[in-house]
Design an enzyme around this catalytic site. Structure first.
Site, mmCIF file in Angstrom:
data_model
loop_
_atom_site.group_PDB
_atom_site.id
_atom_site.type_symbol
_atom_site.label_atom_id
_atom_site.label_comp_id
_atom_site.label_asym_id
_atom_site.label_seq_id
_atom_site.Cartn_x
_atom_site.Cartn_y
_atom_site.Cartn_z
ATOM 1 N N HIS A 1 7.191 1.572 -7.544
ATOM 2 C CA HIS A 1 6.481 1.747 -6.273
ATOM 3 C C HIS A 1 6.529 0.440 -5.478
ATOM 4 O O HIS A 1 6.163 -0.623 -5.985
ATOM 5 C CB HIS A 1 5.040 2.170 -6.573
ATOM 6 C CG HIS A 1 4.252 2.602 -5.388
ATOM 7 N ND1 HIS A 1 4.414 3.827 -4.783
ATOM 8 C CD2 HIS A 1 3.269 1.976 -4.691
ATOM 9 C CE1 HIS A 1 3.570 3.945 -3.774
ATOM 10 N NE2 HIS A 1 2.860 2.820 -3.696
ATOM 11 N N HIS B 1 6.438 2.947 -0.086
ATOM 12 C CA HIS B 1 5.200 3.401 0.543
ATOM 13 C C HIS B 1 4.982 2.530 1.766
ATOM 14 O O HIS B 1 4.587 1.366 1.640
ATOM 15 C CB HIS B 1 4.062 3.268 -0.486
ATOM 16 C CG HIS B 1 2.719 3.635 0.049
ATOM 17 N ND1 HIS B 1 1.550 3.318 -0.623
ATOM 18 C CD2 HIS B 1 2.326 4.299 1.171
ATOM 19 C CE1 HIS B 1 0.508 3.762 0.063
ATOM 20 N NE2 HIS B 1 0.956 4.354 1.163
HETATM 21 C C1 DX5 Z 1 -2.687 0.001 -2.150
HETATM 22 C C2 DX5 Z 1 -1.292 0.293 -2.588
HETATM 23 C C3 DX5 Z 1 -1.189 0.659 -4.010
HETATM 24 C C4 DX5 Z 1 -1.592 -0.436 -4.962
HETATM 25 C C5 DX5 Z 1 -2.279 0.219 -6.125
HETATM 26 O O1 DX5 Z 1 -2.767 0.068 -0.772
HETATM 27 O O2 DX5 Z 1 -0.728 1.363 -1.846
HETATM 28 O O3 DX5 Z 1 0.124 1.117 -4.339
HETATM 29 O O4 DX5 Z 1 -0.523 -1.191 -5.455
HETATM 30 O O5 DX5 Z 1 -2.808 -0.783 -6.941
HETATM 31 P P1 DX5 Z 1 -3.857 -0.422 -8.101
HETATM 32 O O6 DX5 Z 1 -3.142 0.495 -9.051
HETATM 33 O O7 DX5 Z 1 -4.168 -1.747 -8.679
HETATM 34 O O8 DX5 Z 1 -5.030 0.256 -7.444
HETATM 35 ZN ZN ZN Z 2 1.157 2.283 -2.597
#
Ligand code: DX5
Ligand code: ZN
Length: 226
Positions: A35, A68
């Site tokens: 991701h 993303h």
């Molecule tokens: C937040 C990002 C996520 C983030 C999630 O805006 O889109 O992809 O990396 O991180 P965790 O798993 O630590 O909540």
């Molecule tokens: Zn994300």
């Protein structure tokens, strides 16, 4: 009706060491997707990485890259991520001017097209638009930062999307992102998710690959129960 047979785990490199991204990708060689969080300091308050980093990282990993885009004007900026070889390119519905046209451009460039909704954004107005997409990313935190607490109150959106997929109205990967860890992944899987983004729960672990495998096992068990 059962959902996808196998869960997919997508470690978020937002929680990795940005100076060692190739090694950090290698550390999760068992991941299904990697991701890749793009933030522009406008759509979200944080600023991260973008297209040049994607192009470089792509040379060093075979793991499919799941982009993303937490950026303004994704209609303009998303297709180049697909052209650069991203496997999936997700835009935010709150930022997109013409999500259908952008989905078509992403797909025409050879990637899957994803649509993301922030926690406060309802799904119902977009059920028709989602016919043009391959992935629905339901944010389970406010986008912008890793390490936040999972918001269980958004799970009804995952359930609704799963109902539409199971009824044959939509064909989508159902991805959840934010606060996914050992204490939350089962609730997300039971609600209907089949792709699980995890940043801190993977890269904060002593052994990231083992964390991926443990999360996958938990998700698999919960998906079998739904
Ligand atoms: C937040 C990002 C996520 C983030 C999630 O805006 O889109 O992809 O990396 O991180 P965790 O798993 O630590 O909540
Ligand atoms: Zn994300």
């Amino acid at each position: 009706m059962p959902g996808r047979a196998e869960p997919m785990i997508a470690p978020s490199i937002l929680s990795a060491d940005f100076a060692r991204l190739a090694d950090e990708a290698d550390a999760v060689g068992n991941a299904d997707w990697l991701h890749f969080d793009v933030m522009d300091g406008h759509f979200v308050p944080n600023l991260t990485i973008g297209l040049p980093v994607l192009k470089s990282l792509k040379q060093h990993t075979a793991i499919p890259l799941d982009c993303h885009l937490m950026i303004d004007d994704p209609d303009r900026w998303a297709p180049p991520y697909a052209e650069a070889g991203a496997a999936n390119v997700t835009i935010h519905v709150e930022a997109a001017h013409d999500p259908v046209q952008t989905a078509r451009a992403i797909r025409a460039a050879g990637a899957l097209a994803g649509l993301s909704v922030k926690p406060g954004t309802p799904l119902e107005p977009y059920l028709d638009v989602l016919k043009e997409f391959d992935t629905l990313l339901v944010m389970t935190v406010e986008p912008g930062f890793g390490g936040q607490s999972f918001m269980a109150e958004v799970l009804p959106k995952v359930r609704l999307a799963r109902e539409h997929v199971n009824a044959g109205h939509l064909r989508l990967f159902l991805e959840v992102d934010g606060g996914i860890a050992s204490d939350t992944i089962e609730a997300a899987a039971e609600a209907g998710a089949d792709v699980f983004v995890a940043g801190s729960a993977v890269y904060g672990a002593d052994d990231p690959a083992r964390a991926v495998e443990a999360l996958r096992a938990q998700a698999r068990g919960a998906m079998a129960r739904r």
